[in-house]
Design a protein around this motif. Structure first.
Motif, PDB file in Angstrom:
ATOM      1  N   PRO A   1      -8.261  52.642  13.960  1.00 48.49           N
ATOM      2  CA  PRO A   1      -6.824  52.807  14.194  1.00 48.49           C
ATOM      3  C   PRO A   1      -6.055  51.492  14.280  1.00 48.49           C
ATOM      4  O   PRO A   1      -4.827  51.486  14.236  1.00 48.49           O
ATOM      5  CB  PRO A   1      -6.769  53.564  15.518  1.00 48.49           C
ATOM      6  CG  PRO A   1      -8.049  53.227  16.202  1.00 48.49           C
ATOM      7  CD  PRO A   1      -9.069  53.080  15.115  1.00 48.49           C
ATOM      8  N   ALA A   2      -6.768  50.382  14.406  1.00 49.91           N
ATOM      9  CA  ALA A   2      -6.133  49.064  14.489  1.00 49.91           C
ATOM     10  C   ALA A   2      -7.170  48.032  14.084  1.00 49.91           C
ATOM     11  O   ALA A   2      -8.312  48.362  13.754  1.00 49.91           O
ATOM     12  CB  ALA A   2      -5.618  48.798  15.898  1.00 49.91           C
ATOM     13  N   GLU A   3      -6.789  46.755  14.092  1.00 53.75           N
ATOM     14  CA  GLU A   3      -7.725  45.696  13.748  1.00 53.75           C
ATOM     15  C   GLU A   3      -8.933  45.723  14.684  1.00 53.75           C
ATOM     16  O   GLU A   3      -8.786  45.878  15.892  1.00 53.75           O
ATOM     17  CB  GLU A   3      -7.042  44.320  13.833  1.00 53.75           C
ATOM     18  CG  GLU A   3      -5.964  44.083  12.796  1.00 53.75           C
ATOM     19  CD  GLU A   3      -4.609  44.644  13.196  1.00 53.75           C
ATOM     20  OE1 GLU A   3      -4.530  45.287  14.278  1.00 53.75           O
ATOM     21  OE2 GLU A   3      -3.641  44.436  12.448  1.00 53.75           O
ATOM     22  N   GLY A   4     -10.132  45.569  14.115  1.00 53.50           N
ATOM     23  CA  GLY A   4     -11.337  45.523  14.933  1.00 53.50           C
ATOM     24  C   GLY A   4     -11.507  44.155  15.548  1.00 53.50           C
ATOM     25  O   GLY A   4     -11.545  43.144  14.847  1.00 53.50           O
ATOM     26  N   ARG A   5     -11.580  44.104  16.868  1.00 54.89           N
ATOM     27  CA  ARG A   5     -11.636  42.827  17.582  1.00 54.89           C
ATOM     28  C   ARG A   5     -12.990  42.530  18.203  1.00 54.89           C
ATOM     29  O   ARG A   5     -13.340  41.366  18.397  1.00 54.89           O
ATOM     30  CB  ARG A   5     -10.553  42.794  18.679  1.00 54.89           C
ATOM     31  CG  ARG A   5      -9.145  42.802  18.142  1.00 54.89           C
ATOM     32  CD  ARG A   5      -8.897  41.593  17.283  1.00 54.89           C
ATOM     33  NE  ARG A   5      -7.552  41.558  16.723  1.00 54.89           N
ATOM     34  CZ  ARG A   5      -7.171  40.725  15.777  1.00 54.89           C
ATOM     35  NH1 ARG A   5      -8.045  39.869  15.266  1.00 54.89           N
ATOM     36  NH2 ARG A   5      -5.949  40.739  15.303  1.00 54.89           N
ATOM     37  N   CYS A   6     -13.737  43.561  18.554  1.00 54.85           N
ATOM     38  CA  CYS A   6     -15.040  43.330  19.186  1.00 54.85           C
ATOM     39  C   CYS A   6     -15.918  44.547  18.926  1.00 54.85           C
ATOM     40  O   CYS A   6     -15.421  45.652  18.675  1.00 54.85           O
ATOM     41  CB  CYS A   6     -14.893  43.063  20.684  1.00 54.85           C
ATOM     42  SG  CYS A   6     -13.916  44.287  21.573  1.00 54.85           S
ATOM     43  N   VAL A   7     -17.223  44.327  18.974  1.00 47.60           N
ATOM     44  CA  VAL A   7     -18.171  45.414  18.746  1.00 47.60           C
ATOM     45  C   VAL A   7     -19.445  45.141  19.517  1.00 47.60           C
ATOM     46  O   VAL A   7     -19.848  43.986  19.690  1.00 47.60           O
ATOM     47  CB  VAL A   7     -18.465  45.589  17.226  1.00 47.60           C
ATOM     48  CG1 VAL A   7     -19.051  44.328  16.630  1.00 47.60           C
ATOM     49  CG2 VAL A   7     -19.380  46.773  16.975  1.00 47.60           C
ATOM     50  N   SER A   8     -20.060  46.194  20.007  1.00 44.81           N
ATOM     51  CA  SER A   8     -21.352  46.087  20.679  1.00 44.81           C
ATOM     52  C   SER A   8     -22.152  47.333  20.330  1.00 44.81           C
ATOM     53  O   SER A   8     -21.578  48.394  20.052  1.00 44.81           O
ATOM     54  CB  SER A   8     -21.173  45.964  22.192  1.00 44.81           C
ATOM     55  OG  SER A   8     -22.405  45.661  22.824  1.00 44.81           O
ATOM     56  N   ALA A   9     -23.472  47.217  20.336  1.00 43.22           N
ATOM     57  CA  ALA A   9     -24.316  48.329  19.883  1.00 43.22           C
ATOM     58  C   ALA A   9     -25.578  48.437  20.712  1.00 43.22           C
ATOM     59  O   ALA A   9     -26.131  47.432  21.176  1.00 43.22           O
ATOM     60  CB  ALA A   9     -24.685  48.142  18.411  1.00 43.22           C
ATOM     61  N   THR A  10     -26.020  49.671  20.909  1.00 44.10           N
ATOM     62  CA  THR A  10     -27.317  49.980  21.517  1.00 44.10           C
ATOM     63  C   THR A  10     -27.920  51.132  20.730  1.00 44.10           C
ATOM     64  O   THR A  10     -27.324  51.653  19.782  1.00 44.10           O
ATOM     65  CB  THR A  10     -27.173  50.402  22.997  1.00 44.10           C
ATOM     66  OG1 THR A  10     -26.554  51.695  23.059  1.00 44.10           O
ATOM     67  CG2 THR A  10     -26.349  49.400  23.788  1.00 44.10           C
TER      68      THR A  10
ATOM     69  N   GLY B   1     -13.785  47.728  19.839  1.00 41.34           N
ATOM     70  CA  GLY B   1     -12.474  47.545  20.416  1.00 41.34           C
ATOM     71  C   GLY B   1     -11.478  47.276  19.303  1.00 41.34           C
ATOM     72  O   GLY B   1     -11.660  46.352  18.506  1.00 41.34           O
ATOM     73  N   CYS B   2     -10.430  48.099  19.236  1.00 43.69           N
ATOM     74  CA  CYS B   2      -9.417  47.961  18.190  1.00 43.69           C
ATOM     75  C   CYS B   2      -8.054  48.186  18.833  1.00 43.69           C
ATOM     76  O   CYS B   2      -7.751  49.289  19.279  1.00 43.69           O
ATOM     77  CB  CYS B   2      -9.667  48.916  17.032  1.00 43.69           C
ATOM     78  SG  CYS B   2     -10.370  50.515  17.470  1.00 43.69           S
ATOM     79  N   GLY B   3      -7.257  47.113  18.889  1.00 41.85           N
ATOM     80  CA  GLY B   3      -6.002  47.190  19.619  1.00 41.85           C
ATOM     81  C   GLY B   3      -6.284  47.432  21.089  1.00 41.85           C
ATOM     82  O   GLY B   3      -7.106  46.757  21.692  1.00 41.85           O
ATOM     83  N   ARG B   4      -5.623  48.422  21.658  1.00 42.17           N
ATOM     84  CA  ARG B   4      -5.870  48.786  23.056  1.00 42.17           C
ATOM     85  C   ARG B   4      -6.814  49.961  23.183  1.00 42.17           C
ATOM     86  O   ARG B   4      -6.982  50.517  24.267  1.00 42.17           O
ATOM     87  CB  ARG B   4      -4.537  49.127  23.750  1.00 42.17           C
ATOM     88  CG  ARG B   4      -3.586  47.937  23.855  1.00 42.17           C
ATOM     89  CD  ARG B   4      -2.350  48.316  24.655  1.00 42.17           C
ATOM     90  NE  ARG B   4      -1.462  47.172  24.823  1.00 42.17           N
ATOM     91  CZ  ARG B   4      -0.326  47.201  25.516  1.00 42.17           C
ATOM     92  NH1 ARG B   4       0.050  48.321  26.107  1.00 42.17           N
ATOM     93  NH2 ARG B   4       0.435  46.129  25.610  1.00 42.17           N
TER      94      ARG B   4
END
Length: 313
Positions: free
Chosen positions: A264-273, A280-283
């Motif tokens: 829905p917005a720019e991808g800023r962070c990612v984590s995976a398990t 995290g995209c926007g708010r």
């Protein structure tokens, strides 16, 4: 953002942002727990791990020039690290060969610092970048030796021994700023680092030798985040997210994209398990599970599919 499985088996994510707080989320229920409050400025990064004694902890990095260690079981602050003279952008955590649980913070002062999580003592300063350090990742080699990889706006990634503070090599194959880094050991025992940056690529390379393994091209804008893991069927994958409002799942054995997701917005962070990955995209926070079709296609390395992102929660 960080994700981990808590000692009771609960998959959790810890998110952070400009509201000066971090939040712990139950990824099974979507429930948000009480915020971790203590910073006086933006919280830029977070790492999480389970200590050798079984205590789950998070470490948050902030523009207030500090990093704070939290007990995730109680939500209580354990200690703060003060040693950077500018914003702290990123943090990673690992256990050193002598059993010391450590955090590595990195920031705008062009340095990364290795800290003892149990004592708060500063162990080493990693200081060879010429611009701010945007990201840091860690891994432990099959022989037990630890590595840290820092990514910088100077266009390089550097490999360090965090137990000694010694720089081992520099990777310079990106043509612009390097925004993100992830690291893991592939199923055949090969260590791999994945760096991503403004040149719209993610590069897989061997941090022990400096050899480039794959160049992964598929984003149309800056790649801001990357996470990597080995799935339950043994397939190594990476997830990247960027300014083009997409996330891509890659097969690290082949370097091929296998799944593409609209955000829905720019991808800023990612984590995976093993439980899935969180972006995290926007708010908003988007949580994707590893469904059987995604795992199967990742293993088969088929051409990627376009999929709409889920409603964020």
């Amino acid at each position: 953002m960080a994700a981990l499985v808590l000692p009771d088996g609960t998959p959790a994510a810890i998110t952070a942002g400009s509201d000066r707080a971090a939040f712990v989320w139950n990824l099974s229920t979507g429930k948000r727990h009480a915020p971790l409050k203590g910073h006086t400025s933006w919280v830029n990064g977070v790492a999480a791990m389970v200590l050798p004694d079984g205590t789950p902890v998070a470490v948050t990095a902030s523009s207030d020039r500090t990093a704070i260690v939290w007990n995730l079981a109680t939500g209580k602050r354990r200690r703060a690290f003060r040693g950077h003279w500018s914003s702290v952008r990123a943090v990673a955590a690992l256990v050193l060969p002598d059993g010391t649980a450590a955090a590595i913070t990195a920031g705008d002062d062009r340095s990364a610092i290795v800290w003892s999580l149990s004592t708060g003592k500063r162990l080493h300063a990693l200081e060879d970048h010429s611009k701010w350090v945007e990201a840091v990742a860690t891994l432990v080699l099959p022989n037990g030796n630890p590595l840290a990889v820092t990514a910088s706006d100077d266009g390089t990634a550097m490999v360090w021994n965090p137990a000694t503070g010694k720089r081992l090599r520099t990777f310079s194959d990106h043509s612009s700023s390097v925004h993100a880094v992830a690291a893991l050991v592939l199923p055949d025992g090969t260590p791999a680092a994945i760096t991503a940056g403004s040149d719209r690529t993610a590069i897989v390379w061997n941090p022990s030798t400096g050899q480039r393994i794959h160049t992964m091209e598929g984003h149309t804008g800056s790649v801001n985040a990357v996470a990597a893991l080995v799935l339950s069927d043994g397939t190594p994958v990476a997830v990247t997210a960027g300014d083009d409002r997409t996330a891509i799942v890659w097969n690290l054995t082949t370097g091929q994209p296998v799944w593409r997701l609209a955000l829905p917005a720019e991808g800023r962070c990612v984590s995976a398990t093993d439980a899935g990955f969180v972006i995290g995209c926007g708010r908003e926070i988007a949580h994707f599970g590893w469904n059987s079709q995604m795992v199967r296609e990742a293993a088969q390395a088929r051409p990627y599919r376009h999929r709409p992102g889920p409603s964020a929660r």
